[in-house]
Design a protein around this motif. Sequence first.
Motif, PDB file in Angstrom:
ATOM      1  N   VAL A   8      -9.910  -8.978  -1.739  1.00 18.01           N
ATOM      2  CA  VAL A   8     -10.127  -8.707  -0.276  1.00 18.01           C
ATOM      3  C   VAL A   8      -8.637  -8.784   0.502  1.00 18.01           C
ATOM      4  CG1 VAL A   8     -11.017  -9.833   1.660  1.00 18.01           C
ATOM      5  CG2 VAL A   8     -12.590  -9.834  -0.637  1.00 18.01           C
ATOM      6  N   ALA A   9      -7.746  -9.621  -0.006  1.00 16.82           N
ATOM      7  CA  ALA A   9      -6.733  -9.501   0.829  1.00 16.82           C
ATOM      8  C   ALA A   9      -5.836  -8.366   0.528  1.00 16.82           C
ATOM      9  CB  ALA A   9      -5.633 -10.730   0.122  1.00 16.82           C
TER      10      ALA A   9
ATOM     11  N   LEU B 136      -7.114  -5.233  -0.105  1.00 17.32           N
ATOM     12  CA  LEU B 136      -7.924  -4.436   0.935  1.00 17.32           C
ATOM     13  C   LEU B 136      -7.481  -4.466   2.407  1.00 17.32           C
ATOM     14  CD1 LEU B 136     -10.991  -3.628  -1.105  1.00 17.32           C
ATOM     15  CD2 LEU B 136      -9.018  -2.327  -0.915  1.00 17.32           C
ATOM     16  N   SER B 137      -7.269  -5.710   2.763  1.00 18.55           N
ATOM     17  CA  SER B 137      -6.843  -5.987   4.000  1.00 18.55           C
ATOM     18  C   SER B 137      -5.615  -5.555   4.590  1.00 18.55           C
ATOM     19  CB  SER B 137      -7.258  -7.560   4.463  1.00 18.55           C
ATOM     20  OG  SER B 137      -8.359  -7.814   4.246  1.00 18.55           O
ATOM     21  N   MET B 138      -4.724  -5.723   3.403  1.00 19.17           N
ATOM     22  CA  MET B 138      -3.077  -5.486   3.778  1.00 19.17           C
ATOM     23  C   MET B 138      -3.210  -4.049   3.709  1.00 19.17           C
ATOM     24  SD  MET B 138      -0.643  -8.365   2.158  1.00 19.17           S
ATOM     25  CE  MET B 138      -1.412  -8.044   0.353  1.00 19.17           C
TER      26      MET B 138
ATOM     27  N   ALA C  44      -5.579  -1.761   4.711  1.00 16.60           N
ATOM     28  CA  ALA C  44      -5.951  -1.243   6.024  1.00 16.60           C
ATOM     29  C   ALA C  44      -5.120  -1.595   7.154  1.00 16.60           C
ATOM     30  CB  ALA C  44      -7.324  -1.896   6.322  1.00 16.60           C
ATOM     31  N   LEU C  45      -4.308  -2.755   7.100  1.00 19.75           N
ATOM     32  CA  LEU C  45      -3.516  -2.972   8.264  1.00 19.75           C
ATOM     33  C   LEU C  45      -2.363  -1.911   8.236  1.00 19.75           C
ATOM     34  CD1 LEU C  45      -3.508  -6.840   8.162  1.00 19.75           C
ATOM     35  CD2 LEU C  45      -4.324  -5.306  10.087  1.00 19.75           C
TER      36      LEU C  45
ATOM     37  N   THR D 214       0.698  -5.608  10.491  1.00 20.13           N
ATOM     38  CA  THR D 214       1.054  -5.218   9.269  1.00 20.13           C
ATOM     39  C   THR D 214       2.450  -6.397   8.671  1.00 20.13           C
ATOM     40  OG1 THR D 214       0.577  -3.262   9.793  1.00 20.13           O
ATOM     41  CG2 THR D 214       2.288  -3.450   7.950  1.00 20.13           C
TER      42      THR D 214
ATOM     43  N   SER E 197      -3.276   1.361   9.354  1.00 20.94           N
ATOM     44  CA  SER E 197      -3.703   1.545  10.868  1.00 20.94           C
ATOM     45  C   SER E 197      -2.443   1.281  11.848  1.00 20.94           C
ATOM     46  CB  SER E 197      -4.457   0.093  11.317  1.00 20.94           C
ATOM     47  OG  SER E 197      -3.528  -0.711  11.281  1.00 20.94           O
TER      48      SER E 197
ATOM     49  N   ALA F 199       0.888  -9.588   7.447  1.00 21.79           N
ATOM     50  CA  ALA F 199       0.085  -9.349   6.155  1.00 21.79           C
ATOM     51  C   ALA F 199       1.147  -9.152   5.135  1.00 21.79           C
ATOM     52  CB  ALA F 199      -0.746  -8.133   6.173  1.00 21.79           C
TER      53      ALA F 199
END
Length: 72
Positions: A10-11, A13-15, A17-18, A27, A21, A30
Motif C-alpha cells: 500500500v505504501a 502504491l501510494s508513493m 500515485a503521489l 512527493t 500526481s 513520501a
Amino acid sequence: MLKAQLIQGVAGLSMLALVVSGCGTATGAAVGAGAGAAVGAGTGYGAGKGALIGAGVGGVAGAIYDITKHNQ
C-alpha cells in the motif's frame, strides 16, 4: 509477515500515485519517508524514526521546490 507485506504494498502504491500526481510537497514527503526508513533500518537507528525524519525533510524540500517552480 502478511501484514507487513500488505503495508509495504500500500505504501509503494501510494508513493507511485503521489509521484505521478506531481505534487512536490507530498512527493517529497513520501520519497523522504521511504529513504529515511531505509537508512534508519540499515543503520540500526530504527525505520520508524528514520521515516519520520525523512518525511519532514522531504516535505519541506518539496514545498520549497513547489514555491520556486511556481514563481518562475
